[in-house]
Motif scaffolding. Structure first.
Motif, PDB file in Angstrom:
ATOM      1  N   LYS A 102      26.945  39.653  40.900  1.00  0.00           N
ATOM      2  CA  LYS A 102      28.121  40.511  41.088  1.00  0.00           C
ATOM      3  C   LYS A 102      29.372  39.920  40.452  1.00  0.00           C
ATOM      4  O   LYS A 102      30.352  40.626  40.245  1.00  0.00           O
ATOM      5  CB  LYS A 102      28.337  40.772  42.575  1.00  0.00           C
ATOM      6  CG  LYS A 102      27.257  41.673  43.114  1.00  0.00           C
ATOM      7  CD  LYS A 102      27.691  42.410  44.350  1.00  0.00           C
ATOM      8  CE  LYS A 102      26.832  43.643  44.525  1.00  0.00           C
ATOM      9  NZ  LYS A 102      26.836  44.144  45.898  1.00  0.00           N
ATOM     10  N   GLU A 103      29.332  38.621  40.129  1.00  0.00           N
ATOM     11  CA  GLU A 103      30.458  38.032  39.405  1.00  0.00           C
ATOM     12  C   GLU A 103      30.691  38.810  38.114  1.00  0.00           C
ATOM     13  O   GLU A 103      31.814  38.929  37.637  1.00  0.00           O
ATOM     14  CB  GLU A 103      30.176  36.577  39.024  1.00  0.00           C
ATOM     15  CG  GLU A 103      30.069  35.615  40.180  1.00  0.00           C
ATOM     16  CD  GLU A 103      28.664  35.552  40.732  1.00  0.00           C
ATOM     17  OE1 GLU A 103      27.811  36.347  40.291  1.00  0.00           O
ATOM     18  OE2 GLU A 103      28.423  34.717  41.619  1.00  0.00           O
TER      19      GLU A 103
ATOM     20  N   ILE B 284      30.577  41.921  37.487  1.00  0.00           N
ATOM     21  CA  ILE B 284      31.429  43.114  37.618  1.00  0.00           C
ATOM     22  C   ILE B 284      32.894  42.722  37.456  1.00  0.00           C
ATOM     23  O   ILE B 284      33.623  43.299  36.656  1.00  0.00           O
ATOM     24  CB  ILE B 284      31.202  43.795  38.986  1.00  0.00           C
ATOM     25  CG1 ILE B 284      29.770  44.317  39.078  1.00  0.00           C
ATOM     26  CG2 ILE B 284      32.208  44.921  39.193  1.00  0.00           C
ATOM     27  CD1 ILE B 284      29.425  44.959  40.399  1.00  0.00           C
ATOM     28  N   GLY B 285      33.312  41.690  38.203  1.00  0.00           N
ATOM     29  CA  GLY B 285      34.702  41.251  38.124  1.00  0.00           C
ATOM     30  C   GLY B 285      35.040  40.677  36.764  1.00  0.00           C
ATOM     31  O   GLY B 285      36.141  40.851  36.260  1.00  0.00           O
TER      32      GLY B 285
ATOM     33  N   THR C  32      41.149  43.187  41.650  1.00  0.00           N
ATOM     34  CA  THR C  32      39.824  42.764  42.113  1.00  0.00           C
ATOM     35  C   THR C  32      39.933  42.054  43.461  1.00  0.00           C
ATOM     36  O   THR C  32      39.142  42.320  44.370  1.00  0.00           O
ATOM     37  CB  THR C  32      39.159  41.814  41.096  1.00  0.00           C
ATOM     38  OG1 THR C  32      39.489  42.240  39.790  1.00  0.00           O
ATOM     39  CG2 THR C  32      37.661  41.836  41.261  1.00  0.00           C
TER      40      THR C  32
ATOM     41  N   TYR D 201      37.875  43.673  46.589  1.00  0.00           N
ATOM     42  CA  TYR D 201      36.668  42.995  47.061  1.00  0.00           C
ATOM     43  C   TYR D 201      36.942  41.866  48.048  1.00  0.00           C
ATOM     44  O   TYR D 201      36.019  41.369  48.680  1.00  0.00           O
ATOM     45  CB  TYR D 201      35.874  42.447  45.871  1.00  0.00           C
ATOM     46  CG  TYR D 201      35.376  43.529  44.953  1.00  0.00           C
ATOM     47  CD1 TYR D 201      34.251  44.281  45.276  1.00  0.00           C
ATOM     48  CD2 TYR D 201      36.049  43.822  43.767  1.00  0.00           C
ATOM     49  CE1 TYR D 201      33.806  45.287  44.442  1.00  0.00           C
ATOM     50  CE2 TYR D 201      35.608  44.826  42.925  1.00  0.00           C
ATOM     51  CZ  TYR D 201      34.485  45.558  43.269  1.00  0.00           C
ATOM     52  OH  TYR D 201      34.048  46.553  42.452  1.00  0.00           O
TER      53      TYR D 201
ATOM     54  N   GLU E  90      32.695  39.207  43.064  1.00  0.00           N
ATOM     55  CA  GLU E  90      33.409  39.961  42.025  1.00  0.00           C
ATOM     56  C   GLU E  90      34.741  39.284  41.709  1.00  0.00           C
ATOM     57  O   GLU E  90      35.135  39.162  40.553  1.00  0.00           O
ATOM     58  CB  GLU E  90      33.675  41.398  42.492  1.00  0.00           C
ATOM     59  CG  GLU E  90      32.444  42.286  42.541  1.00  0.00           C
ATOM     60  CD  GLU E  90      31.764  42.241  43.895  1.00  0.00           C
ATOM     61  OE1 GLU E  90      32.024  41.286  44.666  1.00  0.00           O
ATOM     62  OE2 GLU E  90      30.971  43.156  44.191  1.00  0.00           O
TER      63      GLU E  90
ATOM     64  N   THR F 258      36.358  37.615  38.164  1.00  0.00           N
ATOM     65  CA  THR F 258      37.662  37.916  37.581  1.00  0.00           C
ATOM     66  C   THR F 258      38.502  36.652  37.472  1.00  0.00           C
ATOM     67  O   THR F 258      39.105  36.379  36.430  1.00  0.00           O
ATOM     68  CB  THR F 258      38.427  38.929  38.457  1.00  0.00           C
ATOM     69  OG1 THR F 258      37.660  40.125  38.530  1.00  0.00           O
ATOM     70  CG2 THR F 258      39.777  39.245  37.861  1.00  0.00           C
TER      71      THR F 258
ATOM     72  N   THR G  70      30.690  49.124  37.777  1.00  0.00           N
ATOM     73  CA  THR G  70      29.796  49.094  38.935  1.00  0.00           C
ATOM     74  C   THR G  70      28.580  49.986  38.693  1.00  0.00           C
ATOM     75  O   THR G  70      27.444  49.616  39.000  1.00  0.00           O
ATOM     76  CB  THR G  70      30.545  49.586  40.197  1.00  0.00           C
ATOM     77  OG1 THR G  70      31.799  48.909  40.252  1.00  0.00           O
ATOM     78  CG2 THR G  70      29.768  49.292  41.448  1.00  0.00           C
TER      79      THR G  70
ATOM     80  N   TYR H   1      26.366  48.281  36.215  1.00  0.00           N
ATOM     81  CA  TYR H   1      25.735  47.128  36.884  1.00  0.00           C
ATOM     82  C   TYR H   1      24.542  47.584  37.707  1.00  0.00           C
ATOM     83  O   TYR H   1      23.450  47.019  37.626  1.00  0.00           O
ATOM     84  CB  TYR H   1      26.767  46.426  37.773  1.00  0.00           C
ATOM     85  CG  TYR H   1      26.214  45.273  38.574  1.00  0.00           C
ATOM     86  CD1 TYR H   1      26.130  43.999  38.016  1.00  0.00           C
ATOM     87  CD2 TYR H   1      25.759  45.451  39.873  1.00  0.00           C
ATOM     88  CE1 TYR H   1      25.618  42.938  38.745  1.00  0.00           C
ATOM     89  CE2 TYR H   1      25.246  44.405  40.605  1.00  0.00           C
ATOM     90  CZ  TYR H   1      25.173  43.145  40.040  1.00  0.00           C
ATOM     91  OH  TYR H   1      24.661  42.106  40.769  1.00  0.00           O
TER      92      TYR H   1
END
Lengths: 156, 281
Positions: free
Chosen positions: B130-131, B133-134, B148, B152, B158, B162, B253, B256
């Motif tokens: 999920k990192e 996505i950010g 972000t 989150y 996430e 970022t 998202t 992903y």
């Protein structure tokens, strides 16, 4: 219900004052503004922050949007050409360096990320690779779209 | 009502005092620049504060325990609000200039989304979860960091994605942008003015570096390049947060969720060590 909202309002104010203390120091040490300038700057920025967070809490009953969007939007509206307070807001906000809030942010983020340092170390090279890719992708796609539009509109 | 603040101060005074000391020390170091031949690496006080703060955390020097680390995460959100306020005021003050910019400048903001298609698949192949996505939904400058973290939470994977790209970008951003601008210019596929607009995708210092390089490559356009770069930079400052909220994050998202099950499975077969993801605790 109302009392609870009030408590959260004052709590937010206290936390902003706490964060503000560090940011004002940064503004003075790192960016050479005077104490008075820094206080003026933070009065505007902290005030907008508090207003944005409060509006966001109220609005979240109707629609869920990021709090930071309300903060940013509050700042935008107060400084936009239609705002009656724009001169004062812009002048005082200019007494606060753009990156002055960033040092405090970095310090807290560092302490917070302290629990994941090993993870970050392990992922270090990958993260640098991703950063390079993200910047490259954004730059090239942006240039591509601009190029197409310029050609389509006959500007070049 | 003050009691909860007081309680927090008593329980977590070490975090607040620690952050204050870290910030003052980092500001005294100031901005450090390294000349590495092809350009300059820039270290902002924020980077020092983050790294030193991280070293004192529960993973390494253990000056702060897990709970204190968590309390610091809550303060990240508090610090973001005045930062976003500053960006909002900047956007509002420049709003009048929006009218002056042409359609090309406005539309190229959508080009900023292009990075998602390129970087997300690679991030997944590199084993990020999920990192990714950010890390991939935007170029991850200041307003994106706020967005972000807000959506989150400060401890989410996430947000870590970022934050990592934000920090790495702040260090290598200027040198890399000027390098990139000269490489892409040498391809001769994009008009110099299109490249000038693209140089405003990141931070102000990235724009200055890229526009400076481009102005040297195209002397005929030397005067207009920084103007377009600056306008594009300002525009990204205004539109960035809305672009991220309504298009960038939802799109990333969605992609992903499409890609991760497939790519993630391939990756899981190759390496046993899946602990490098965000669910470390």
């Amino acid at each position: 219900m109302k009392a609870k909202a009030e408590i959260r309002f004052f709590e937010q104010m206290g936390l902003l004052a706490l964060a503000g203390t560090i940011m004002i120091l940064t503004n003075m040490i790192g960016y050479k503004y005077t104490l008075v300038q820094s206080l003026q700057g933070y009065a505007v920025l902290g005030g907008i922050a508090l207003a944005g967070v409060t509006i966001s809490r109220f609005m979240s009953r109707f629609i869920k949007l990021p709090t930071m969007m309300y903060v940013s939007l509050t700042g935008l509206l107060l400084a936009c050409p239609l705002s009656p307070f724009k001169e004062q807001v812009i002048a005082w906000a200019n007494n606060f360096a753009f990156l002055a809030p960033a040092t405090a942010l970095g310090a807290f983020a560092g302490i917070s990320l302290g629990k994941d340092m090993k993870n970050f170390g392990r992922m270090g090279v990958k993260l640098i690779a991703i950063t390079v890719l993200v910047i490259t992708g954004t730059f090239i796609m942006s240039a591509f779209v601009a190029d197409q539009v310029l050609k389509y509109t006959g500007s070049v | 009502m003050e009691s909860s603040i007081k309680g927090r101060l008593l329980r977590y005074w070490k975090v607040y005092a620690g952050a204050l000391v870290l910030a003052v020390l980092s500001d005294m170091i100031g901005i450090v620049k390294f000349d590495i031949g092809i350009g300059t690496l820039t270290l902002f006080p924020m980077v020092f504060a983050t790294i030193i703060g991280g070293l004192f955390g529960p993973d390494l020097l253990r000056l702060f325990d897990m709970k204190e680390s968590g309390a610091a995460g809550a303060m990240v959100l508090v610090c973001l609000a005045p930062f976003m306020a500053k960006m909002g005021v900047g956007a509002g003050a420049n709003l009048a200039r929006l009218v002056e910019v042409g359609p090309a400048l406005l539309l190229q903001e959508f080009g900023n989304l292009g990075t998602i298609l390129i970087s997300l698949p690679v991030a997944l192949l590199l084993g990020l979860k999920k990192e990714a996505i950010g890390a991939c939904y935007s170029i991850n400058r200041d307003s994106n960091l706020g967005l972000t973290t807000d959506i989150y939470g400060p401890d989410a994977p996430e947000t870590k994605g970022t934050f990592a790209v934000y920090i790495v970008g702040s260090v290598i951003g200027t040198v890399f942008m000027s390098l990139l601008a000269s490489i892409v210019a040498s391809w001769n596929v994009f008009h110099p003015l299109a490249l000038a607009m693209a140089s405003g995708v990141g931070s102000g210092s990235m724009m200055t570096a890229a526009a400076g390089t481009l102005a040297a490559i195209y002397p005929d356009y030397a005067e207009v390049i920084p103007v377009l770069g600056g306008a594009s930079d300002m525009l990204t400052g205004i539109t960035g947060i809305y672009m991220g909220t309504f298009i960038g994050l939802p799109l990333t998202t969605w992609l992903y969720n499409k890609l991760e099950p497939t790519v993630g499975r391939i990756f899981a077969r190759n390496t046993i060590n899946s602990n490098a993801g965000g669910e470390a605790e």
